[in-house]
Write a protein that holds these residues in place. Structure first.
Motif, PDB file in Angstrom:
ATOM      1  N   GLY A 179      -9.729   6.331   5.488  1.00  0.00           N
ATOM      2  CA  GLY A 179     -10.524   5.736   4.428  1.00  0.00           C
ATOM      3  C   GLY A 179      -9.862   5.915   3.085  1.00  0.00           C
ATOM      4  N   THR A 180     -10.543   5.480   2.045  1.00  0.00           N
ATOM      5  CA  THR A 180     -10.039   5.691   0.692  1.00  0.00           C
ATOM      6  C   THR A 180     -10.203   7.162   0.327  1.00  0.00           C
ATOM      7  OG1 THR A 180     -12.184   5.279  -0.357  1.00  0.00           O
ATOM      8  CG2 THR A 180     -10.767   3.353   0.058  1.00  0.00           C
ATOM      9  N   ARG A 216      -5.073   4.524   0.671  1.00  0.00           N
ATOM     10  CA  ARG A 216      -5.873   4.968   1.807  1.00  0.00           C
ATOM     11  C   ARG A 216      -5.237   6.215   2.396  1.00  0.00           C
ATOM     12  NH1 ARG A 216      -6.031   2.045   6.269  1.00  0.00           N
ATOM     13  NH2 ARG A 216      -4.120   0.912   5.763  1.00  0.00           N
ATOM     14  N   GLU A 244       0.820  -1.208   0.000  1.00  0.00           N
ATOM     15  CA  GLU A 244       0.000   0.000   0.000  1.00  0.00           C
ATOM     16  C   GLU A 244       0.855   1.260   0.000  1.00  0.00           C
ATOM     17  OE1 GLU A 244      -4.250  -0.027   2.131  1.00  0.00           O
ATOM     18  OE2 GLU A 244      -2.597  -0.347   3.521  1.00  0.00           O
ATOM     19  N   VAL A 255       0.058   4.675   1.676  1.00  0.00           N
ATOM     20  CA  VAL A 255      -0.884   5.324   2.590  1.00  0.00           C
ATOM     21  C   VAL A 255      -0.450   6.763   2.795  1.00  0.00           C
ATOM     22  CG1 VAL A 255      -1.643   5.399   5.004  1.00  0.00           C
ATOM     23  CG2 VAL A 255      -1.690   3.242   3.739  1.00  0.00           C
TER      24      VAL A 255
END
Length: 256
Positions: free
Chosen positions: A217-218, A204, A29, A31
């Motif tokens: 959140g997204t 995210r 990910e 982030v």
């Protein structure tokens, strides 16, 4: 590589800066951390790369407490890219990137052909191989950031921390840098000032406000006018960019 933060608190001179932070970054990910200036984003990142030691809480990489890792193990695991960096000495670009190999060498080891090949490949990945013998301090801001990304690639760390890496860069360099980070396939966390960059590149987003995580959140779920007004104190319109399907945010002073 997975990062998990639980109950993290940090204070300085009796003033609490970070309050009960919970955060997770899953393997692969990117982030984002967003929030106003002074919200605690950089302090949180400094805790993640062990410049600051939390008052309490636990930070783990793949289940291992980062404070139980040796300095060398931490360097083999985690690479850090900060805002535009000026070198104290006049290193060449190749020498700057070669520093990324230090965690993989013994105290008296010399660089090997393998190390130099890794450096060359890293420079090729960021499009800076023709600059290998150039002075680092002679480069533009965007070029310096690409070299620092190359150093992180040469370090072969699977967790990348970026603190406002696009500040002071031209728009094209901002996009190129985040495209590059996204394409590395490593686990990454980045503090970002530009909400449109966060919307375009982050899987995210965590909102840091007054030293706490107030939302996660997204980008599509999180970056809406009500939250932007609450956190940043401005009005906004949020639309979908027809070129890439990502959110595009326009801002205005909301005097109501």
């Amino acid at each position: 590589m997975n990062l998990e933060v639980k109950h993290l608190c940090w204070s300085i001179e009796g003033k609490q800066i970070l309050h009960d932070i919970h955060l997770q970054v899953s393997s692969g990910e990117l982030v984002g951390l967003i929030g106003p200036n002074g919200s605690g984003k950089s302090s949180l990142l400094r805790c993640l790369y062990r410049v600051l030691k939390p008052d309490r809480g636990v930070i783990t990489l793949n289940g291992k407490n980062i404070w139980h890792l040796s300095t060398r193990e931490m360097a083999q695991t985690t690479a850090v890219v900060l805002q535009e960096t000026s070198a104290d000495f006049d290193f060449t670009v190749a020498e700057m990137v070669l520093m990324g190999r230090n965690p993989h060498q013994g105290l008296f080891d010399r660089e090997t052909k393998k190390d130099h090949l890794i450096v060359l490949n890293a420079l090729m990945q960021v499009g800076m191989n023709d600059f290998a013998e150039r002075s680092f301090i002679s480069l533009s801001g965007g070029e310096k950031q690409r070299v620092l990304i190359a150093r992180a690639i040469a370090q072969q760390a699977q967790f990348l921390i970026l603190d406002e890496p696009t500040n002071h860069l031209d728009i094209r360099y901002q996009l190129e840098l985040l495209e590059l980070v996204k394409g590395l396939g490593v686990t990454a966390i980045a503090a970002l000032h530009d909400l449109n960059l966060a919307a375009s590149y982050c899987d995210r987003i965590y909102v840091v406000h007054h030293g706490t995580i107030t939302a996660v959140g997204t980008p599509q779920d999180l970056l809406q006018p009500s939250l932007i007004r609450e956190v940043f104190g401005v009005g906004s319109t949020v639309e979908t960019n027809p070129k890439n399907g990502k959110l595009h945010i326009s801002f205005f002073l909301d005097t109501k």
